[in-house]
Scaffold this active site. Structure first.
Site, mmCIF file in Angstrom:
data_model
loop_
_atom_site.group_PDB
_atom_site.id
_atom_site.type_symbol
_atom_site.label_atom_id
_atom_site.label_comp_id
_atom_site.label_asym_id
_atom_site.label_seq_id
_atom_site.Cartn_x
_atom_site.Cartn_y
_atom_site.Cartn_z
ATOM 1 N N ASP A 117 21.388 1.975 -5.952
ATOM 2 C CA ASP A 117 23.130 2.437 -6.144
ATOM 3 C C ASP A 117 23.707 2.329 -7.140
ATOM 4 O O ASP A 117 24.368 3.152 -7.920
ATOM 5 C CB ASP A 117 23.404 2.122 -4.765
ATOM 6 C CG ASP A 117 22.561 2.352 -3.894
ATOM 7 O OD1 ASP A 117 22.177 3.374 -3.179
ATOM 8 O OD2 ASP A 117 22.455 1.529 -3.046
ATOM 9 N N VAL A 137 13.763 -4.607 1.051
ATOM 10 C CA VAL A 137 14.501 -3.326 -0.171
ATOM 11 C C VAL A 137 13.763 -2.218 1.663
ATOM 12 O O VAL A 137 14.863 -1.407 1.829
ATOM 13 C CB VAL A 137 13.014 -2.985 -0.955
ATOM 14 C CG1 VAL A 137 13.511 -1.380 -1.462
ATOM 15 C CG2 VAL A 137 13.125 -3.451 -2.019
ATOM 16 N N GLY A 138 13.421 -2.657 2.111
ATOM 17 C CA GLY A 138 12.617 -1.774 3.317
ATOM 18 C C GLY A 138 14.092 -1.514 3.800
ATOM 19 O O GLY A 138 14.889 -2.418 3.798
ATOM 20 N N HIS A 145 24.348 -0.623 1.769
ATOM 21 C CA HIS A 145 22.671 0.387 1.064
ATOM 22 C C HIS A 145 22.136 1.398 1.791
ATOM 23 O O HIS A 145 21.693 1.450 2.598
ATOM 24 C CB HIS A 145 21.170 -0.931 0.761
ATOM 25 C CG HIS A 145 20.809 0.832 0.306
ATOM 26 N ND1 HIS A 145 20.829 1.660 -1.013
ATOM 27 C CD2 HIS A 145 20.067 1.259 1.097
ATOM 28 C CE1 HIS A 145 19.956 2.530 -0.422
ATOM 29 N NE2 HIS A 145 19.583 2.724 0.029
ATOM 30 N N GLY A 157 5.407 -0.035 -3.607
ATOM 31 C CA GLY A 157 4.479 -0.671 -3.905
ATOM 32 C C GLY A 157 3.598 -0.148 -4.740
ATOM 33 O O GLY A 157 3.629 -1.323 -5.836
ATOM 34 N N ARG A 215 12.764 6.102 5.874
ATOM 35 C CA ARG A 215 13.733 6.882 6.354
ATOM 36 C C ARG A 215 13.320 8.920 5.775
ATOM 37 O O ARG A 215 12.311 8.425 4.213
ATOM 38 C CB ARG A 215 14.670 6.881 5.627
ATOM 39 C CG ARG A 215 15.923 8.283 6.649
ATOM 40 C CD ARG A 215 16.821 7.749 6.052
ATOM 41 N NE ARG A 215 17.018 7.715 4.505
ATOM 42 C CZ ARG A 215 18.014 7.815 4.047
ATOM 43 N NH1 ARG A 215 19.666 8.565 4.952
ATOM 44 N NH2 ARG A 215 18.418 7.182 2.904
ATOM 45 N N ALA A 254 0.569 -1.029 -0.189
ATOM 46 C CA ALA A 254 -0.011 -0.017 -0.046
ATOM 47 C C ALA A 254 1.041 1.179 0.391
ATOM 48 O O ALA A 254 0.350 2.361 0.457
ATOM 49 C CB ALA A 254 -0.867 0.155 1.394
ATOM 50 N N GLY A 255 2.708 1.120 -0.276
ATOM 51 C CA GLY A 255 2.973 2.066 0.203
ATOM 52 C C GLY A 255 3.658 2.797 -1.503
ATOM 53 O O GLY A 255 3.145 2.159 -2.662
HETATM 54 P P1 NAD Z 1 5.904 3.573 2.145
HETATM 55 O O1 NAD Z 1 6.350 4.533 3.507
HETATM 56 O O2 NAD Z 1 5.026 4.206 1.310
HETATM 57 O O3 NAD Z 1 5.319 2.585 2.191
HETATM 58 C C1 NAD Z 1 5.648 2.051 3.360
HETATM 59 C C2 NAD Z 1 4.713 0.381 3.742
HETATM 60 O O4 NAD Z 1 5.233 -0.619 4.351
HETATM 61 C C3 NAD Z 1 3.015 1.042 3.793
HETATM 62 O O5 NAD Z 1 2.290 0.736 3.438
HETATM 63 C C4 NAD Z 1 3.183 0.147 5.474
HETATM 64 O O6 NAD Z 1 1.998 0.427 6.077
HETATM 65 C C5 NAD Z 1 3.935 -0.843 5.445
HETATM 66 N N1 NAD Z 1 4.133 -1.925 5.952
HETATM 67 C C6 NAD Z 1 4.909 -1.032 7.400
HETATM 68 N N2 NAD Z 1 5.857 -1.910 7.913
HETATM 69 C C7 NAD Z 1 4.504 -3.304 7.459
HETATM 70 C C8 NAD Z 1 4.718 -5.082 7.790
HETATM 71 N N3 NAD Z 1 4.972 -5.109 9.252
HETATM 72 N N4 NAD Z 1 3.993 -5.896 7.291
HETATM 73 C C9 NAD Z 1 3.874 -5.290 6.056
HETATM 74 N N5 NAD Z 1 3.984 -3.701 5.793
HETATM 75 C C10 NAD Z 1 3.805 -2.707 6.342
HETATM 76 O O7 NAD Z 1 7.675 3.415 2.009
HETATM 77 P P2 NAD Z 1 8.710 3.590 0.568
HETATM 78 O O8 NAD Z 1 9.139 4.769 0.632
HETATM 79 O O9 NAD Z 1 7.758 2.497 -0.300
HETATM 80 O O10 NAD Z 1 9.795 2.677 1.400
HETATM 81 C C11 NAD Z 1 9.309 1.114 1.200
HETATM 82 C C12 NAD Z 1 10.830 0.980 2.509
HETATM 83 O O11 NAD Z 1 11.523 1.208 0.671
HETATM 84 C C13 NAD Z 1 11.045 1.877 3.139
HETATM 85 O O12 NAD Z 1 12.048 1.527 4.259
HETATM 86 C C14 NAD Z 1 12.505 3.014 2.394
HETATM 87 O O13 NAD Z 1 13.761 3.197 3.213
HETATM 88 C C15 NAD Z 1 13.148 1.902 1.775
HETATM 89 N N6 NAD Z 1 13.746 2.021 0.283
HETATM 90 C C16 NAD Z 1 14.960 1.580 -0.002
HETATM 91 C C17 NAD Z 1 15.212 2.180 -0.937
HETATM 92 C C18 NAD Z 1 16.742 0.967 -1.031
HETATM 93 O O14 NAD Z 1 17.483 1.162 -2.645
HETATM 94 N N7 NAD Z 1 17.618 -0.417 -0.523
HETATM 95 C C19 NAD Z 1 15.417 3.384 -2.335
HETATM 96 C C20 NAD Z 1 14.129 3.835 -0.722
HETATM 97 C C21 NAD Z 1 13.152 3.372 -0.506
#
Ligand code: NAD
Length: 338
Positions: free
Chosen positions: A160, A129-130, A188, A17, A92, A13-14
């Site tokens: 990256d 990814v998170g 990362h 996503g 973040r 839902a994020g």
């Molecule tokens: P976002 O806040 O838009 O979406 C995150 C979603 O995860 C939300 O809908 C939230 O409800 C859901 N969530 C939280 N806990 C959960 C759980 N236990 N189970 C299932 N869903 C859960 O964030 P985003 O912008 O989509 O980013 C997601 C993650 O990716 C963040 O941690 C961000 O830092 C990371 N990220 C990583 C990279 C990388 O290069 N590795 C790059 C960009 C972002």
């Protein structure tokens, strides 16, 4: 008929996503002949948003989308999955340090590691990814051990990697297709080491070492590295949200190459459990250059690359950070009563 692949996206839902599901569903990741059963997980408070995403995917009328379901519990999410995109985490925000995120996110990945072990296929391949992605993958692998091999866990440094390709192309006046074999070493995070020592750039028909093509060592060891390292922060500053479109695309590149193999003569960056290569402590989820065999879908760390003192210093710094994160995460896991 090809059997469908069951593919999970957490945090569906994020914002990542929203960008990622269409690429998985429309055949970009697994091919136009491969049906996909898409499973979307988010927290119960996001059930409505998730349902909206399901409706939109249905409305896309995609021939490769065999089915799509929205779930808010781990058992339904992880049961029988072939690939898991673990995106869901606390993102973040501007000015927030990665360390602040660690404790909150470790709990999620401990629980999901256990759920993978209990419900997923033993062959499941996982991309985290998170953030903090490397350490979250380490924790998930730890709690899935015994059922799913550690080498099936990876964290994403492909964004990256792609950023480094793009910066080199911009600097040399070429296009992405002309640049290859950049490497992201380590975490990362801002300690990652974007390394172009083994990269090449095709210019006027001939392939040249990136250092020669750029002709500016100070740039490659200074502004270039800083730009790639800090790109995530700059995007947050500009968008007030973290990179989503480019992160989703990179995650899809990562799994596409794991599924189909890397191109001959090319390697990609992927954070995988260290086997001790280049002196990196065993088990640490560390970004290395890898090649992937299309037939076996197994990655291999590229061997025999040389480091100068500059590179050694950078790699030592990112290794130290990852060891500290790992130790903090293990402590947080012990403290987290789940
Ligand atoms: P976002 O806040 O838009 O979406 C995150 C979603 O995860 C939300 O809908 C939230 O409800 C859901 N969530 C939280 N806990 C959960 C759980 N236990 N189970 C299932 N869903 C859960 O964030 P985003 O912008 O989509 O980013 C997601 C993650 O990716 C963040 O941690 C961000 O830092 C990371 N990220 C990583 C990279 C990388 O290069 N590795 C790059 C960009 C972002």
């Amino acid at each position: 008929m090809t059997a469908p692949l069951r593919v999970l996206v957490t945090g569906a839902a994020g914002q990542i996503g929203y960008s990622i599901v269409i690429r998985i569903a429309d055949g970009t990741v697994f091919g136009k002949e491969q049906p996909v059963q898409l499973v979307l997980l988010d927290v119960p408070q996001c059930a409505n948003v998730l349902e909206g995403v399901v409706f939109e995917l249905q409305d896309c009328a995609l021939p490769t989308l065999h089915s799509v379901e929205a779930v808010t519990d781990e058992k339904s999410a992880f049961t029988g999955v072939d690939y898991a995109f673990l995106v869901g985490a606390m993102p973040r925000r501007e000015g927030m340090e990665r360390k602040d995120l660690l404790a909150a996110n470790v709990k999620i990945f401990k629980s999901q590691g256990k759920a993978l072990a209990e419900f997923a296929k033993p062959t499941t391949k996982v991309i985290v990814v998170g953030n903090p992605a490397n350490t979250n993958a380490f924790i998930a692998a730890k709690y899935a051990a015994g059922k799913i091999p550690a080498r099936n866990f990876s964290a994403m440094t492909r964004l990256d990697h792609n950023r480094a390709l793009a910066q080199l192309a911009l600097k040399t006046g070429t296009t992405i297709g002309d640049v290859k074999n950049v490497i992201i070493w380590g975490n990362h995070s801002s300690t990652q080491f974007p390394d172009v020592t083994h990269a090449t750039v095709k210019k006027n028909g001939s392939e040249t070492a990136a250092y020669d093509a750029v002709g500016d060592n100070a740039f490659l060891q200074g502004a270039f590295i800083a730009t790639v390292q800090k790109r995530g922060g700059v995007i947050i500053e500009k968008r007030k949200l973290s990179s989503a479109m480019s992160a989703a695309k990179a995650a899809c590149d990562h799994i596409h190459d794991w599924h189909f193999g890397t191109k001959a003569g090319e390697f990609v960056s992927m954070a995988v459990p260290s086997d001790g290569s280049y002196g990196i402590p065993q088990g640490l989820i560390f970004s290395f250059p890898v090649t992937i065999d299309a037939a076996t879908r197994e990655w291999k760390i590229v061997q025999g690359l040389n480091f100068d003192d500059f590179a050694k210093g950078k790699i030592a710094a990112t290794t130290k950070e990852l060891e500290e994160e790992r130790d903090d995460a293990l402590k947080a896991c012990d403290d987290a009563n789940i």
